[in-house]
Design a protein around this motif. Structure first.
Motif: not given
Length: 422
Positions: A164, A200, A203, A208, A210, A212-214, A216, A353
């Protein structure tokens, strides 16, 4: 860090007699009374070899390059994160424009130094390609890995530490009589700013679901350490922080060696003597170190450390920073932001998400960015106008990177960013 804390050595080494004394220390030092205006920025960028974006540059390679970086004109410090991301930490400066200009100048020098070594720095909220792997050999990070493994969050902990990256904004706490409203607004802005800055969508080489996977990833870690600090009313930020810190489990005991704590031991239990770690009660130095292992989205460190933004591209991070600072430091803009974000003040997961596809977040984001844009100086008009257009279209940086990844492939898209191709 952009701001500093000092303590007396003798006091720091004295054992704390109780959790109550720890709470007094935490609450008494968490925010500093004074005017607003100073801004400190920290920006993390993933380091890639554009010729082989799957390769993760090693510790010696990174530190050798950094050792040869000339003096940075804006005064930033350069550090390496556990997974090899490179962070610039700027000093506190007067207002967002000065902080943005200084960071822009420092990033230009740093990018040139890495480019000369054949490497590139990509601004993404998570590494979309490479598996999590630590390269920083520091004992703190090795012990953190062991803590996360023992707590059942090894995968999320590894991703957090090594995959991240963020843009962090440090702001003055402001006058004491305004702390409660200021801290409440800093939290309430979180979901809206996450939706605006989400960057993001991938991943481990996969989408993913999402934006913002960060965010998450952070949400998968224990909320006692990484969740919001804000209490039920938010009327007393100092007490909220003290309560949060005392309930949070001790992660590491820092002495001659950094030792992970593999059982769930709230700091209050250690301070009250219900559990002894290292055969003793904690000192004030242990307490201060414990506070550095807590990672809420808004962390009080005498100033406000705002930690919820993904690392975002060069063309947009100045506008994102200016927006956040203006919405907190300009009284009229803060009033607008408080009203606009009230319906989505706790929508952290929806923001991460769905981003601006959520109609309530879309409405709040447009109102907030417009309020900031109306106050932007001429030199920031172009990036602010670009941010306004993107938000009006319901797009965030994650959408742009996702489009690039679909068009070119993930590895080529990463290589393009590492070469500075927007």
């Amino acid at each position: 860090m952009a701001f500093t804390i000092t303590s007396e050595v003798g006091v720091a080494q004295a054992e704390l007699p109780s959790a109550h004394s720890a709470a007094v220390h935490i609450g008494g030092g968490c925010l500093a009374d004074g005017p607003v205006g100073q801004v400190g920025l920290e920006i993390e960028a993933h380091c890639y070899d554009p010729a082989d974006p799957w390769r993760r540059p090693g510790w010696d390679e990174l530190t050798d390059i950094i050792a040869g970086v000339p003096a940075l004109p804006g005064g930033s410090n350069v550090t390496v994160e556990p997974g090899g991301a490179v962070e610039l930490s700027g000093p506190p400066l007067s207002g967002p424009v000065a902080a943005i200009n200084a960071m822009t100048a420092d990033r230009a020098v740093l990018r040139t130094a890495f480019a000369q070594a054949g490497l590139g720095l990509a601004l993404l909220g998570v590494d979309p390609l490479r598996p999590a792997r630590r390269v920083n050999p520091g004992p703190r990070y090795r012990a953190m890995e062991q803590f996360f493994a023992a707590s059942g969050t090894a995968a999320a902990g590894a991703a957090m530490m090594t995959s991240t990256a963020s843009v962090q904004v440090n702001l003055d706490a402001g006058p004491r009589d305004g702390w409660a409203d200021r801290v409440r607004l800093a939290h309430a802005l979180g979901p809206t700013m996450i939706a605006i800055a989400a960057n993001s969508p991938l991943l481990g080489g996969e989408f993913t679901g999402w934006r913002s996977t960060r965010q998450r990833v952070w949400g998968q870690l224990d909320s006692a350490r990484c969740g919001p600090v804000l209490g039920a009313s938010g009327d007393d930020p100092a007490s909220d922080w003290a309560r949060y810190a005392l309930r949070a489990p001790v992660m590491l005991v820092n002495g001659a060696e950094t030792v992970p704590v593999t059982d769930w031991v709230p700091f209050a239990d250690w301070a009250d003597g219900r559990v002894l770690l290292g055969g003793r009660r904690p000192t004030q130095a242990d307490l201060d170190y414990h506070l550095t292992t807590l990672f809420p989205p808004v962390r009080p460190r005498r100033w406000l450390e705002i930690r919820y933004l993904d690392s975002v591209p060069e063309y947009v991070w100045p506008a994102v920073v200016f927006t956040l600072v203006t919405l907190l430091d300009d009284p009229a803009a803060a009033d607008i932001a408080a009203g606009a974000t009230e319906p989505v003040a706790t929508a952290w997961d929806a923001a991460a998400r769905a981003g601006l596809a959520d109609r309530r977040l879309y409405a709040a984001a447009n109102r907030c960015v417009q309020a900031a844009a109306e106050r932007a100086p001429q030199e920031l008009r172009e990036p602010m106008q670009q941010l306004m257009r993107s938000v009006a279209e319901g797009r965030c940086p994650a959408d742009d990177f996702a489009d690039r990844a679909v068009t070119y492939g993930i590895a080529p898209a990463v290589a393009q960013l590492a070469r500075g191709e927007l």
